[in-house]
Design an enzyme around this catalytic site. Structure first.
Site, short mmCIF file in Angstrom:
data_model
loop_
_atom_site.label_atom_id
_atom_site.label_comp_id
_atom_site.label_asym_id
_atom_site.label_seq_id
_atom_site.Cartn_x
_atom_site.Cartn_y
_atom_site.Cartn_z
N ILE A 1 53.13 56.35 52.53
CA ILE A 1 53.89 55.44 53.39
C ILE A 1 53.89 54.03 52.80
O ILE A 1 54.91 53.35 52.74
CB ILE A 1 53.31 55.43 54.82
CG1 ILE A 1 53.55 56.79 55.48
CG2 ILE A 1 53.93 54.31 55.67
CD1 ILE A 1 52.88 56.96 56.82
N CYS B 1 26.49 38.31 32.57
CA CYS B 1 26.65 37.66 33.87
C CYS B 1 25.37 37.80 34.71
O CYS B 1 24.37 37.18 34.37
CB CYS B 1 27.89 38.17 34.58
SG CYS B 1 28.57 36.93 35.70
N HIS C 1 31.95 37.44 30.64
CA HIS C 1 32.14 38.89 30.51
C HIS C 1 32.84 39.20 29.18
O HIS C 1 34.07 39.25 29.12
CB HIS C 1 33.00 39.41 31.67
CG HIS C 1 32.29 39.40 32.97
ND1 HIS C 1 31.56 40.47 33.43
CD2 HIS C 1 32.16 38.43 33.91
CE1 HIS C 1 31.02 40.17 34.60
NE2 HIS C 1 31.37 38.94 34.91
N GLU D 1 33.19 41.90 27.72
CA GLU D 1 33.84 43.22 27.71
C GLU D 1 35.34 43.14 27.94
O GLU D 1 36.09 44.02 27.49
CB GLU D 1 33.19 44.16 28.75
CG GLU D 1 33.42 43.81 30.22
CD GLU D 1 32.39 42.84 30.80
OE1 GLU D 1 31.77 42.09 30.03
OE2 GLU D 1 32.21 42.84 32.04
N1 GLN Z 1 26.32 37.31 41.41
C1 GLN Z 1 26.29 36.44 40.29
C2 GLN Z 1 27.10 35.18 40.49
O1 GLN Z 1 27.93 35.12 41.35
C3 GLN Z 1 26.74 37.16 39.03
C4 GLN Z 1 28.18 37.54 39.06
C5 GLN Z 1 28.56 38.58 38.03
O2 GLN Z 1 27.71 39.25 37.47
N2 GLN Z 1 29.85 38.77 37.81
O3 GLN Z 1 26.93 34.23 39.75
#
Ligand code: GLN
Length: 534
Positions: free
Chosen positions: A148, A382, A508, A510
């Site tokens: 839907i 991170c 990040h 990746e």
């Molecule tokens: N929780 C952590 C922060 O907000 C790490 C965030 C994450 O790993 N993307 O800084």
């Protein structure tokens, strides 16, 4: 004029529409066309940034700071396309624009309706890809024909074709042709019914791409062509690939899908040369340097999609090092109960990915400690980097109550703290430090060696940050700060020197890794893990 391809899905979800769309984009780009991509998602969240990985898998972050669907990762990895905010729209995003406009008096006097106001807004989102430097725009419609919530999107693309002209828009429908074991037969009926649903709303697919487990016989292709109203040349088999999703573009190229698309759109065929891709595949399938085992210590280990880009970046790094990367998935929480050694014994490298909330954090910190003390190559990402700083502060600097303010707001030793500009923010959606930021590396470090330059840019998604108040004590005890924001204000990478390879970054890496060019930190982490094994 920008030509458009719309990719819809039928019968079941998880057919790999994103991978198919990305593969077509890769082939068209290889033929010299300038391609942009977009995903339209029918759910009501404004973007997937507020969704749990259990619901949605990984949240993919673009350079310009959009929190998006993980299919955009496929677009970037396969096709080398840089996605933007305009590459992902949801029902929620479309509706909020329309409702905000209504509140501003933008439709004064009018009744605001799904048709035409929502469908017009969807068409505007699609047209936002049009530009002089875009030859072909590929838009993937999330969900399955018959849902839907997909209806306004399907109505919008139907109208789009009427307005743009039939030769300027190609409808590609991805469908499933199951093999019924008990009957020993493949069945085309679900695809016929799915195309029937589309036909009922005025969409006739121009190309049918049939996902299947076994080769389809001539008779199936003919049946699908006849009963789905698609010329037989445009019925394509997309059988499961043997080893690796990166085989999909080659499979489609062998069936001349890209050439057929171009012919349909009235564009010259030009030449295709995917030899570098085929070379890459050869290495991916038959690496010469054996296997290296990497532990990924996270909290969504049973989900294939939660750390999608990380697993892909490890595959890319295997290709770059001519080695097969075997991933050992470790639940961080398990280590809290039974210790790290039981789960990490024998691995060649350890990776702690990003995350939110305190579940599993103690296990991740255990994994950091194990890697540091046992001199096992380590990559922290991170939250993984934040765990490194906490572990180092607690166990090396003897600040025993060191923590992140995310997990203990009262600790005096808040080695990870909320970023200054986050302190006044209360709304959750789209408010983190998001997208690409420059970073300056320190000469001679693992990071500078990996990137081969000192000015880099990588993508971020976080609220908390290394607390510079603790920089001195951490450095005096042997932690190296190897990357900072260009003004030196934010710490982006830390390393440990007295260790074969121990690096952790706030960003990040990746997200920018591709099979043809692995991210440098990932690549060197896998190389160090291979050296460690030897
Ligand atoms: N929780 C952590 C922060 O907000 C790490 C965030 C994450 O790993 N993307 O800084």
């Amino acid at each position: 004029m920008t030509k458009h391809i719309f990719v819809t899905g039928g019968v079941i979800s998880s057919l790999g529409k994103g991978i198919t769309a990305a593969s077509v984009a890769m082939l068209l780009r290889n033929r010299g066309y300038r391609v942009r991509m977009q995903k339209l998602d029918p759910y009501l969240n404004v973007d997937p940034g507020t969704m749990s990985p259990y619901q949605h898998g990984e949240v993919y972050v673009t350079d310009d700071g959009a929190e998006t669907d993980l299919d955009l990762g496929h677009y970037e990895r396969f096709a080398g396309i840089t996605c933007q905010k305009s590459s992902n729209y949801t029902t929620g995003r479309i509706y909020s624009t329309v409702i905000n406009r209504e509140r501003q008096g933008g439709y004064l006097g009018g009744t605001v309706q799904v048709i035409p106001h929502i469908t017009n807004e969807i068409k505007a989102a699609i047209s936002s890809l049009d530009a002089d430097d875009v030859d072909i725009a590929i838009t993937e419609i999330g969900g399955t024909a018959g849902d839907i919530e997909s209806l306004p999107f399907l109505e919008a693309i139907r109208q789009y074709k009427v307005e743009a002209g039939p030769q300027n828009v190609l409808f590609m429908h991805l469908t499933y042709v199951p093999y019924i074991k008990a009957a020993g037969e493949m069945k085309t009926k679900p695809s016929q019914q799915s195309v029937g649903i589309l036909r009922g709303i005025g969409i006739i697919p121009d190309m049918l791409v049939c996902r299947c487990e076994k080769h389809m016989a001539e008779e199936h292709l003919e049946k699908l062509s006849l009963f789905c109203n698609v010329h037989k040349d445009m019925v394509i088999e997309e059988k499961d690939v043997a080893n690796n999703v990166y085989e999909v573009p080659v499979d489609l190229a062998n069936q001349k899908v890209d050439a057929k698309v171009l012919q349909f759109l009235g564009l010259p065929e030009r030449t295709l040369d995917i030899s570098d891709w085929e070379q890459m595949l050869k290495k991916a399938i038959e690496p010469q340097s054996g296997t290296v085992e990497i532990a990924v210590v996270g909290k969504y280990m049973s989900l294939q999609d939660a750390y999608k880009s990380i697993y892909e970046a490890l595959i890319h790094s295997g290709i770059a090092n001519d080695v097969k990367v075997k991933v050992r998935r470790v639940e961080a929480e398990d280590m809290e109960k039974e210790g790290a050694a039981k789960f990490l014994e024998g691995v060649d490298g350890i990776l702690v990915p990003g995350g939110f909330g305190d579940r599993g954090v103690d296990g991740k910190i255990e994994a950091v400690k194990y890697a540091r003390e046992n001199k096992i190559p380590f990559l922290g990402i991170c939250l993984g980097m934040q765990c490194v700083v906490i572990e180092f502060a607690r166990n090396v600097c003897k600040l025993t109550d060191a923590n992140s303010a995310e997990f203990d707001a009262a600790t005096k030793n808040n080695v990870i703290d909320l970023m200054e500009d986050q302190k006044s923010i209360t709304a959750k959606g789209g408010t983190m430090r998001l997208g690409s930021y420059p970073c300056t590396l320190k000469e001679g470090t693992n990071s500078a060696k990996a990137y081969g330059e000192i000015d880099i840019a990588e993508r971020h998604r976080h609220r908390y940050e290394f607390n510079s108040k603790f920089a001195d004590v951490l450095q005096e005890n042997g932690l190296t700060i190897s990357g900072t924001s260009p003004d030196g204000g934010l710490v982006e990478i830390v390393e440990i020197e007295d260790h074969p390879w121990f690096t952790a970054c706030q960003y990040h890496p990746e997200f920018k890794s591709t099979p043809l060019k692995a991210n440098p930190l990932f690549r060197d982490f896998v190389k160090a893990s291979l050296d460690n094994k030897k």
